[in-house]
Design a protein around this motif. Structure first.
Motif, short mmCIF file in Angstrom:
data_model
loop_
_atom_site.label_atom_id
_atom_site.label_comp_id
_atom_site.label_asym_id
_atom_site.label_seq_id
_atom_site.Cartn_x
_atom_site.Cartn_y
_atom_site.Cartn_z
N THR A 104 50.25 43.61 31.17
CA THR A 104 50.53 43.79 32.35
C THR A 104 51.22 45.06 33.38
O THR A 104 50.42 45.44 34.30
N ALA B 107 46.78 38.33 19.90
CA ALA B 107 46.68 37.40 21.54
C ALA B 107 45.19 36.87 21.63
O ALA B 107 43.90 37.48 21.84
N PHE C 117 47.61 36.01 32.53
CA PHE C 117 46.78 35.94 31.27
C PHE C 117 44.77 36.18 31.82
O PHE C 117 44.09 36.49 31.70
N LEU D 266 52.42 40.47 26.72
CA LEU D 266 51.73 40.29 27.65
C LEU D 266 52.65 40.83 29.09
O LEU D 266 52.19 41.89 29.79
N PRO E 105 43.35 38.04 27.10
CA PRO E 105 43.63 38.69 25.10
C PRO E 105 44.22 39.05 24.79
O PRO E 105 44.80 40.47 24.47
N LYS F 256 54.73 36.61 25.24
CA LYS F 256 54.96 37.30 26.57
C LYS F 256 55.48 38.19 26.58
O LYS F 256 55.66 38.90 27.60
N VAL G 253 45.04 42.58 25.95
CA VAL G 253 46.51 42.66 25.90
C VAL G 253 46.53 43.49 24.20
O VAL G 253 46.81 44.23 23.73
N ARG H 252 45.24 31.83 25.51
CA ARG H 252 46.20 31.04 26.52
C ARG H 252 47.82 30.03 25.84
O ARG H 252 47.39 29.71 25.15
#
Length: 300
Positions: A56, A139, A117, A52, A122, A49, A125, A142
């Motif tokens: 993002t 990654a 996600f 991630l 993934p 995370k 990422v 999920r």
């Protein structure tokens, strides 16, 4: 005490406590570091995370997506112990992307992470990590895949059986019949790879400074503080981190910032050989080993 003697003693303590671990502590300004098997790859559970969140935020920074855009998140209806936030909601929720970042990173909400996600895959990422010259974290899937282990299918009284399978079924090459525990199929990373990521988030790097600042804020607000935090939180320091837990895996990565200006990145990735879901002694041991390594580096 020599570094070799220190590491040998810490390995023995870990083994005595039913743990095998990969640790790395690095002074983020000088680059000096000390560790125990820091390059071993592990399935990383919720540690994914952090990459991630950074990915993002990179897409928000580039203008690909708008952080204020709301996303419909379906209820997780998860009843097993552990998951928090939207994962336990009973009804659809509409949440802004920027708020999903808080839920995913600070309270480790799996449903929020999967909503992110859906926006940043993934594969994307991983691609962005490589774009930042950060390697060793991959990654692949999920978060909801982590809720499909035998622990969720067994009765509560049979959970130790799931842990026994996790402990005994692995291969010497770190493969496993459970995809979530197989480093070639799971989201994976090493202690060194995560320290490299933390250094890129805390010091000047290819990651934009505004992205680093936001991830640092999210990690500083981490709700789960039972593992390494007791060893690093004080009136003269702050602790920012992310935990990851799955079956016999217990991880945490974070940064301790001292009032004197010293800043240390700390990564602890471990697997237990005790077939029990609740092991507060393991969390305490992880913290003690990480603190011992940090103290040695700080005073050397």
């Amino acid at each position: 005490m020599t570094i070799e003697a220190l590491i040998r003693g810490l390995r023995a303590e870990l083994e005595s406590g039913g743990l095998r671990g990969s640790f790395l502590v690095r002074d983020l300004h000088s680059g000096y570091e000390i560790g125990i098997d820091p390059d071993v790859q592990y399935p990383i559970a919720s540690l994914i995370k952090v990459p991630l969140a950074a990915a993002t935020l990179e897409r928000i920074h580039r203008g690909d997506i708008d952080g204020s855009t709301t996303v419909a998140v379906q209820p997780g209806r998860i009843t097993t112990p552990g998951p928090t936030g939207l994962s336990r909601f009973r009804h659809e929720a509409h949440v802004a992307i920027d708020d999903l970042l808080y839920l995913s990173t600070s309270i480790s909400d799996g449903a929020a992470a999967d909503a992110l996600f859906d926006i940043t895959s993934p594969a994307e990422v991983t691609r962005l990590m490589h774009q930042w010259d950060l390697h060793g974290i991959t990654a692949r899937h999920r978060i909801r895949d982590l809720t499909e282990t035998p622990a969720e299918r067994f009765e509560v009284t049979e959970v130790p059986l799931a842990h026994s399978l996790a402990i005994t079924a692995g291969t010497t090459g770190r493969g496993h019949p459970l995809a979530q525990l197989d480093v070639t199929r799971a989201n994976s990373g090493s202690a060194r790879a995560f320290i490299d990521l933390l250094q890129a988030l805390w010091t000047p790097s290819k990651i934009h400074h505004s992205i680093g600042a936001r991830v640092r804020e999210l990690m500083a607000n981490n709700l789960l503080r039972h593992r390494l935090a007791p060893e690093f939180v004080s009136d003269a320091s702050t602790w920012s981190s992310k935990t990851g837990t799955l079956l016999n895996l217990r991880h945490e990565v974070g940064v301790v910032e001292h009032a004197d200006g010293r800043t240390f990145g700390i990564a602890a990735l471990t697997e237990s050989h005790v077939a029990a879901a609740t092991q507060p002694e393991a969390d305490t041991l992880m913290g003690w080993v990480a603190r011992t390594l940090r103290d040695h580096l700080r005073h050397s």
